[in-house]
Design a protein around this motif. Structure first.
Motif, mmCIF file in Angstrom:
data_model
loop_
_atom_site.group_PDB
_atom_site.id
_atom_site.type_symbol
_atom_site.label_atom_id
_atom_site.label_comp_id
_atom_site.label_asym_id
_atom_site.label_seq_id
_atom_site.Cartn_x
_atom_site.Cartn_y
_atom_site.Cartn_z
ATOM 1 N N GLY A 59 -7.216 8.719 -10.204
ATOM 2 C CA GLY A 59 -6.076 9.690 -10.874
ATOM 3 C C GLY A 59 -6.390 9.524 -12.355
ATOM 4 N N GLU A 60 -6.895 8.596 -12.936
ATOM 5 C CA GLU A 60 -7.305 8.345 -14.267
ATOM 6 C C GLU A 60 -8.045 9.498 -14.850
ATOM 7 O OE1 GLU A 60 -7.968 4.819 -16.444
ATOM 8 O OE2 GLU A 60 -7.575 3.636 -14.823
ATOM 9 N N VAL A 62 -5.152 14.502 -5.773
ATOM 10 C CA VAL A 62 -4.910 12.928 -5.682
ATOM 11 C C VAL A 62 -4.213 12.576 -4.493
ATOM 12 C CG1 VAL A 62 -3.675 11.088 -6.658
ATOM 13 C CG2 VAL A 62 -4.682 12.864 -8.064
ATOM 14 N N ARG A 63 -3.359 13.403 -3.804
ATOM 15 C CA ARG A 63 -2.944 13.319 -2.477
ATOM 16 C C ARG A 63 -3.838 13.437 -1.337
ATOM 17 N NH1 ARG A 63 1.842 14.857 -5.500
ATOM 18 N NH2 ARG A 63 1.136 17.032 -5.431
ATOM 19 N N ASP A 108 -4.755 10.816 1.331
ATOM 20 C CA ASP A 108 -4.326 11.212 2.832
ATOM 21 C C ASP A 108 -5.603 11.481 3.769
ATOM 22 O OD1 ASP A 108 -1.771 10.547 2.191
ATOM 23 O OD2 ASP A 108 -1.463 12.759 1.910
ATOM 24 N N GLY A 109 -6.482 12.255 2.917
ATOM 25 C CA GLY A 109 -7.783 12.888 3.631
ATOM 26 C C GLY A 109 -9.012 11.878 3.639
ATOM 27 N N GLY A 110 -9.053 11.317 2.524
ATOM 28 C CA GLY A 110 -10.122 10.751 2.033
ATOM 29 C C GLY A 110 -10.188 8.993 2.079
ATOM 30 N N ASN A 111 -8.991 8.511 2.518
ATOM 31 C CA ASN A 111 -8.913 7.318 2.754
ATOM 32 C C ASN A 111 -8.987 6.399 1.633
ATOM 33 O OD1 ASN A 111 -7.685 7.581 5.443
ATOM 34 N ND2 ASN A 111 -9.908 7.751 6.108
#
Length: 358
Positions: free
Chosen positions: A340-341, A322-323, A327-330
């Motif tokens: 996230g679901e 998720v992070r 952060d990497g996929g904008n």
């Protein structure tokens, strides 16, 4: 493989529509297809009897694409969830227009009659023990997204059509992107090759889900086509950017909600998990923005997530995904919430969130 809920709950049933009569097989029988028996001389042989259960009565109404069938079960089936035994099945199956999927219906199982009440008599009193009254028929609804039955060709090994979208991590081609966890509700389909059976489209928008019935018709009163092709499309591999037009007036001689043309620009994240950014420019009205007004994720996301979960050493390592998306996929906040679901649903080993019953 049989589902843990068993065939009584609608899982692990294979319907076969072959000459001379339709039949069904229950997943529990698959494991017993070859049973070893003791012969009179003490040797063991393998039985290859066909475990299919033929429908005693059946009817197919082509206009509504609905099959009605009834089968008496010589060997009652025990329910995994309730423990009851069932000796008959009635079913109603409503198919998609092309016969590829079951869109809805109902299964009705008949419980084996309980034993008669037992009576105990003494010199002064008579005691009767009765089984509580129960509805003899158990109904299981087949609603959109609850169960998926796929079409097979004659029961031959490897003949089943692929079930649901596939995931490609290196290109947009071969992927499907959906909103609202629903394929066919204005989902985007990018074929690896132009398939003549799909009208020769390389990319198209699908309106095949029954949920689209809540949307208005075209402005000439006709239904929205099930698949609307992208025209004048381009693909930039380096920037992962797709461009294409939906030409309502050019292709269908009318407008939809007063719109004659939509022009798309979609940029995908590096792993092709979601639409990262882009716009839909409309012939009337303001543009729609991906990640804000339009939130689309890969409809096959659950498959790679299950593989990652299987190899992850800890739940924390799995949730690092998720992070990475953030952060990497904008990913926008709305996109991140949707991703996230799905990630949590996979981690909790719940049923699929994606409705791809077209």
């Amino acid at each position: 493989m049989a589902d843990r809920n068993g065939p009584i709950e609608g899982h692990g049933i294979e319907f076969r529509f072959l000459h001379p009569a339709p039949s069904l097989r229950l997943a529990a029988q698959e494991e017993d297809e070859e049973e070893e028996d003791d012969d009179d001389d003490g040797t063991r042989t393998t039985s290859s009897a066909d475990p299919s259960i033929a429908f005693d009565r059946f009817h197919f109404h082509r206009g509504s694409m609905t099959f009605l069938g009834r089968s008496e079960l010589a060997d009652p089936v025990r329910g995994i969830v309730d423990g009851d035994r069932y000796d008959a099945l009635e079913c109603a199956l409503r198919f998609s227009d092309d016969g590829r999927y079951v869109r809805g219906g109902e299964l009705r199982w008949r419980r084996v009659e309980p034993p008669p009440p037992t009576t105990t008599t003494t010199t002064t009193t008579t005691t009767t023990t009765t089984t509580p009254a129960r509805d003899r028929w158990k109904s299981v609804d087949i609603g959109v997204g609850t169960f998926v039955y796929r079409r097979c060709d004659g029961g031959r090994p490897g003949s089943c059509m692929s079930l649901g979208p596939k995931y490609r991590s290196d290109t947009v081609w071969g992927n499907t992107y959906c909103q609202g966890f629903c394929v066919g509700m204005a989902s985007y389909h990018f074929s690896e090759v132009a398939d003549p059976d799909d009208g020769g489209f390389r990319a198209y928008i699908s309106y095949e889900s029954p949920r689209t019935e809540m949307w208005p018709t075209l402005d000439n009163g006709e239904s929205v086509p099930p698949r609307v092709p992208f025209r004048d499309l381009t693909w930039e591999e380096e920037t992962r950017t797709f461009r294409g037009d939906i030409c309502w007036e050019l292709d269908y001689g009318t407008t939809w909600m007063n719109e004659s043309k939509w022009s798309y620009e979609m940029k995908f994240d590096p792993s092709f998990i979601f639409v990262e950014s882009g716009t839909v420019s409309r012939s009337m009205g303001d543009s729609h923005r991906f990640g804000v007004d339009l939130v689309y994720i890969n409809a096959a996301l659950e498959a790679p997530l299950r593989e990652i979960l299987r190899t992850a050493r800890t739940p924390g390592a799995y949730l690092d995904l998720v992070r990475q998306w953030r952060d990497g996929g904008n990913a926008s906040s709305a996109t991140l919430e949707m991703l996230g679901e799905v990630a949590m649903n996979v981690m909790d080993e719940r049923d699929s969130m994606i409705d791809f019953n077209l």
